[in-house]
Motif scaffolding. Structure first.
Motif, PDB file in Angstrom:
ATOM      1  N   GLY A   6       1.045  -0.810   0.052  1.00 40.46           N
ATOM      2  CA  GLY A   6      -0.257  -0.076  -0.270  1.00 40.46           C
ATOM      3  C   GLY A   6       0.777   1.254   0.345  1.00 40.46           C
ATOM      4  N   ALA A 102      -0.354   4.596  -8.576  1.00 42.23           N
ATOM      5  CA  ALA A 102      -1.854   3.921  -8.839  1.00 42.23           C
ATOM      6  C   ALA A 102      -2.359   2.903  -9.860  1.00 42.23           C
ATOM      7  CB  ALA A 102      -2.956   5.196  -8.917  1.00 42.23           C
ATOM      8  N   ASN A 106      -2.564   0.134  -7.071  1.00 42.70           N
ATOM      9  CA  ASN A 106      -4.057   0.889  -6.385  1.00 42.70           C
ATOM     10  C   ASN A 106      -5.596   0.028  -6.751  1.00 42.70           C
ATOM     11  OD1 ASN A 106      -6.279   3.740  -6.099  1.00 42.70           O
ATOM     12  ND2 ASN A 106      -5.309   2.410  -3.784  1.00 42.70           N
ATOM     13  N   PRO A 110      -4.711  -0.235  -0.937  1.00 40.99           N
ATOM     14  CA  PRO A 110      -4.849   1.109  -0.823  1.00 40.99           C
ATOM     15  C   PRO A 110      -4.292   1.978  -0.922  1.00 40.99           C
ATOM     16  CG  PRO A 110      -5.471  -0.350   1.165  1.00 40.99           C
ATOM     17  CD  PRO A 110      -4.772  -1.137   0.127  1.00 40.99           C
ATOM     18  N   VAL A 111      -4.189   3.709  -0.672  1.00 40.90           N
ATOM     19  CA  VAL A 111      -3.045   4.585  -0.410  1.00 40.90           C
ATOM     20  C   VAL A 111      -4.353   4.567   1.287  1.00 40.90           C
ATOM     21  CG1 VAL A 111      -3.153   6.634  -0.463  1.00 40.90           C
ATOM     22  CG2 VAL A 111      -3.570   5.247  -2.841  1.00 40.90           C
ATOM     23  N   PHE A 127      -8.648   7.560  -6.955  1.00 42.68           N
ATOM     24  CA  PHE A 127      -7.810   6.399  -5.579  1.00 42.68           C
ATOM     25  C   PHE A 127      -8.782   5.583  -4.929  1.00 42.68           C
ATOM     26  CE2 PHE A 127      -5.266  10.380  -6.513  1.00 42.68           C
ATOM     27  CZ  PHE A 127      -3.549   9.032  -6.918  1.00 42.68           C
ATOM     28  N   ARG A 128      -8.214   4.380  -4.170  1.00 45.54           N
ATOM     29  CA  ARG A 128      -9.088   3.405  -3.435  1.00 45.54           C
ATOM     30  C   ARG A 128      -7.978   3.777  -2.104  1.00 45.54           C
ATOM     31  NH1 ARG A 128      -6.871  -2.299  -2.571  1.00 45.54           N
ATOM     32  NH2 ARG A 128      -8.993  -3.095  -0.700  1.00 45.54           N
TER      33      ARG A 128
END
Length: 446
Positions: A6, A102, A106, A110-111, A127-128
């Motif tokens: 991540g 990403a 991604n 996740p971020v 973004f997730r």
């Protein structure tokens, strides 16, 4: 966090002007950002690739107008030399780097962000995100300090100790609380500590009964005691130091001497019990017990045994705050909190005011651990509003209000040191004089 992949994304503190003004607010770096980056520069960002263990710091792009007026911002080469990061990029690269990561990762990873309000932005990417796991993980990490952090807090305490001593050396020649604040600030700044960990509290006489009194503008004439709560900051790390003292090298009354010695005993008995594995809340209870015993001897409390009075909550009238708190990048620092809170049958409730008690002086806090730094700051106060309210409470029968009102001119006394928890004990990091040494300095004997 228990994860292997991540991207952590954090934004540092931006430059912000005051409302309706072209003047910037004083800069104060976001503490979580500083914890990961070590950067105390404005308008920065960071990413940390968890799988690759790779930290990137993004610094402001060069701005000619800003450089002319305020001086140039840190350069890439300077940042690479100054900060313990893997790579430094200018801000212009941030969006491109986020989009690149990403597209590759991604979908599965996740971020991680601290707050929903701090999302990364890139037009081509939805973004997730995960805003739940990072904050508690960082809180847990910040609970125990490493050797570098300990050295920073020691230096903050060293400068605070010099400033407190300077006040003691000069208090006999001062006439207003503002002079105390001014000299303390001057001493800290001249020793390289430009920032204070919190707003200086220099309350004399009855003002000492106001826990966070910050007006610091009243005459000292006729005041029995001064409560000075002030601590310098060093490289974003805080100190938190309180001393209570008279205007001369002698106690001006039996009342002031009795209250100071009581608080002194409360602090000494609690500090000497600190070590790894101790529940801080038990020390808070001990401080209340000692306070009750002392107030019974003085006749301010009456008509009950120590346990009976403690269980009634009467001692909270005179000792209304927690015994202490964590200290680090914040003066009231963060820490991991046990999700299994103690229930109220443990007997802590009568001596706790939840809104006035911070971790580790809370029902949910775990026991002390090696590397934690906590304050120990007992106090006894004679507050007019607190006494007026106490007369309406069931525990009023335990308080001799007529005698308590005689102590109102004393205001209150608090003594506070910063204590490093070790495996087999503690180290007192605070060097500011107190007790008999304090009186000798005021009297010119040291």
């Amino acid at each position: 966090m228990g994860i292997s992949a991540g991207l952590i994304y954090l934004a540092g503190q931006p430059t912000v002007n005051w409302a309706d003004s072209d003047q910037p607010r004083p800069f104060r770096q976001k503490r979580y950002f500083y914890y990961l980056s070590g950067s105390d520069d404005a308008d920065c960002y960071l990413t940390y690739d968890i799988k690759k263990d790779f930290l990137t710091l993004y610094i402001p792009d060069f701005d000619l107008h800003r450089a002319i007026w305020n001086g140039p911002t840190v350069t890439k080469e300077e940042a690479e030399h100054k900060y313990d990061v893997d790579r430094v990029h200018y801000h212009a690269s941030l969006r491109r780097d986020l989009e690149k990561w990403a597209r590759k990762y991604n979908q599965s990873d996740p971020v991680y962000i601290l707050h929903e309000s701090e999302k990364p932005t890139a037009p081509s990417v939805d973004f997730r995100l995960d805003s739940k796991q990072l904050l508690p993980a960082m809180n847990a990490a910040r609970g125990a300090k490493d050797d570098h952090e300990i050295q920073m807090i020691l230096q903050a305490n060293k400068i605070s100790g010099i400033a407190h001593r300077k006040i003691l050396e000069n208090i006999r020649n001062m006439s207003n609380e503002s002079e105390i604040e001014g000299l303390f600030l001057n001493t800290c700044i001249s020793h390289g500590a430009k920032n204070q960990s919190y707003e200086i509290i220099a309350g004399s006489g009855r003002n000492a009964a106001t826990l966070h009194y910050v007006k610091n503008n009243e005459p000292l004439k006729g005041r029995q005691l001064v409560c000075l709560d002030a601590g310098a900051e060093w490289n974003c790390y805080a100190s938190d130091v309180t001393r209570t003292f008279p205007m001369t090298g002698e106690w001006p009354s039996a009342h002031t001497r009795s209250i100071y010695r009581l608080v002194e005993r409360m602090q000494e008995e609690c500090i000497k019990r600190i070590k790894k594995g101790v529940r801080f809340l038990d020390l808070h209870v001990l401080a209340h017990t000692i306070a009750i015993e002392g107030l019974l001897e003085l006749g301010i409390l009456r008509r009950g045994a120590v346990d009976e009075i403690r269980n009634s909550g009467a001692s909270k009238v005179f000792f209304p705050h927690g015994l202490g708190h964590h200290i680090g990048l914040e003066v009231h620092d963060v820490s991991e909190e046990n999700i299994m809170a103690l229930d109220r049958t443990h007997g802590y409730s009568p001596v706790l005011i939840p809104a006035a008690c911070l971790s580790p002086c809370t029902l949910s806090a775990p026991v002390l651990d090696d590397g934690m730094i906590v304050t120990v700051e007992p106090g006894v106060y004679f507050s007019r509003p607190a006494l007026a309210d106490a007369q309406k409470q069931p525990f009023a029968k335990y308080i001799n209000f007529e005698l308590a009102r005689e102590y109102i001119p004393v205001g209150g006394a608090r003594i506070e040191d910063d204590i490093l928890v070790t495996a087999d004990g503690y180290e007192n990091m605070t060097t500011a004089p107190k007790g008999d040494e304090m009186l000798e300095i005021i009297g010119g004997e040291r």
